[in-house]
Design a protein around this motif. Sequence first.
Motif, PDB file in Angstrom:
ATOM      1  N   THR A 120       0.867  -1.084   0.004  1.00  0.00           N
ATOM      2  CA  THR A 120      -0.015   0.047  -0.135  1.00  0.00           C
ATOM      3  C   THR A 120       0.874   1.301   0.000  1.00  0.00           C
TER       4      THR A 120
ATOM      5  N   ALA B 224       0.068   3.094  -3.481  1.00  0.00           N
ATOM      6  CA  ALA B 224      -1.240   3.862  -3.030  1.00  0.00           C
ATOM      7  C   ALA B 224      -1.122   5.220  -3.984  1.00  0.00           C
ATOM      8  N   SER B 225      -0.122   6.067  -4.018  1.00  0.00           N
ATOM      9  CA  SER B 225      -0.032   7.244  -4.559  1.00  0.00           C
ATOM     10  C   SER B 225      -0.050   7.214  -6.119  1.00  0.00           C
ATOM     11  N   ALA B 226       0.239   6.187  -6.667  1.00  0.00           N
ATOM     12  CA  ALA B 226       0.142   5.871  -8.133  1.00  0.00           C
ATOM     13  C   ALA B 226      -1.049   5.866  -8.490  1.00  0.00           C
TER      14      ALA B 226
ATOM     15  N   SER C 135      -3.707   6.483  -6.723  1.00  0.00           N
ATOM     16  CA  SER C 135      -4.518   7.719  -6.725  1.00  0.00           C
ATOM     17  C   SER C 135      -4.423   8.505  -7.768  1.00  0.00           C
ATOM     18  N   GLU C 136      -3.143   8.710  -8.275  1.00  0.00           N
ATOM     19  CA  GLU C 136      -3.040   9.425  -9.466  1.00  0.00           C
ATOM     20  C   GLU C 136      -3.719   9.091 -10.578  1.00  0.00           C
TER      21      GLU C 136
ATOM     22  N   HIS D 245      -8.364   1.432  -3.651  1.00  0.00           N
ATOM     23  CA  HIS D 245      -8.009   2.727  -3.920  1.00  0.00           C
ATOM     24  C   HIS D 245      -8.594   3.415  -5.143  1.00  0.00           C
TER      25      HIS D 245
ATOM     26  N   HIS E 245      -6.708   8.278  -0.848  1.00  0.00           N
ATOM     27  CA  HIS E 245      -5.895   9.052  -0.858  1.00  0.00           C
ATOM     28  C   HIS E 245      -6.041  10.566  -0.439  1.00  0.00           C
ATOM     29  N   ARG E 246      -7.090  10.885  -0.812  1.00  0.00           N
ATOM     30  CA  ARG E 246      -7.581  12.147  -0.194  1.00  0.00           C
ATOM     31  C   ARG E 246      -8.103  12.155   0.897  1.00  0.00           C
TER      32      ARG E 246
ATOM     33  N   TYR F 274      -6.826  10.339   3.583  1.00  0.00           N
ATOM     34  CA  TYR F 274      -5.629  10.074   4.243  1.00  0.00           C
ATOM     35  C   TYR F 274      -4.995  11.557   4.328  1.00  0.00           C
ATOM     36  N   GLU F 275      -4.879  12.247   3.215  1.00  0.00           N
ATOM     37  CA  GLU F 275      -4.422  13.654   3.317  1.00  0.00           C
ATOM     38  C   GLU F 275      -5.179  14.614   4.179  1.00  0.00           C
TER      39      GLU F 275
END
Length: 228
Positions: free
Chosen positions: A114, A118-120, A122-123, A172, A178-179, A181-182
């Motif tokens: 994760t 995860a960031s990939a 999310s993009e 995801h 991701h949003r 989490y931010e």
Amino acid sequence: MFDNTQGAMAIATDSPSSLSSLAQAWAKRYITTLNTTAVAEDAPEVVAPRLLSELRNASIKAWQRTEGFLAAEMIRHGIAAELVDPWAISKDIHDIYQRTLKLYQDHKSTQQMTAKVASAISEVRARYTAADPRVIGFVSMQFHHTGLLLLEAAPESQRGILGSFFKVIDDHLYMPLHRAYEAAANYDYDAPALQLVRHLLPKAQRSPLAFVSVWRHSTPNTVVLAVL
């Protein structure tokens, strides 16, 4: 003078009982080697390269299924054809699976996986929902069918761990985690807002499931393209 003591001792050890013990030890080692080889066939470092070699073919077959299932829905819902690029979608999902399988090969946990992908994911989600959120339906279905094909090609003993890895991607893609989490990072761990979320989240999960169940029974021929 030549000393025959060592030679005599060596000959003495070649008794029937000694030879039998040696034979048993060799047989035990041979069987252990066979068992180790059998286990290795299901090991991630063996399974992952096999699935990586199958990935391209799985991506092609998955898009055929995705397009066949959603092509009519795209027209019916008025989704612009230029927003659904089969090559771009297939490549993005292919790249995510490639990274995931390499992490699986390295014996990483789902938590470590994760953190890496995860960031990939999310993009990818943000890119396809920017112009029309419904396009994520094609992305998610491409991921779904690719995963099914890979699981079919995997040994049964490894499908559980692979399924848990693929579930991370699924979550995801479907949800803006991701949003979330931010946003959560802006609060202290014990902040009342986060305590409320932790309290309500398990209860909130039941409502969408109940809604979808009722909705599917009332409109069985409709495909859902809406997303969170």
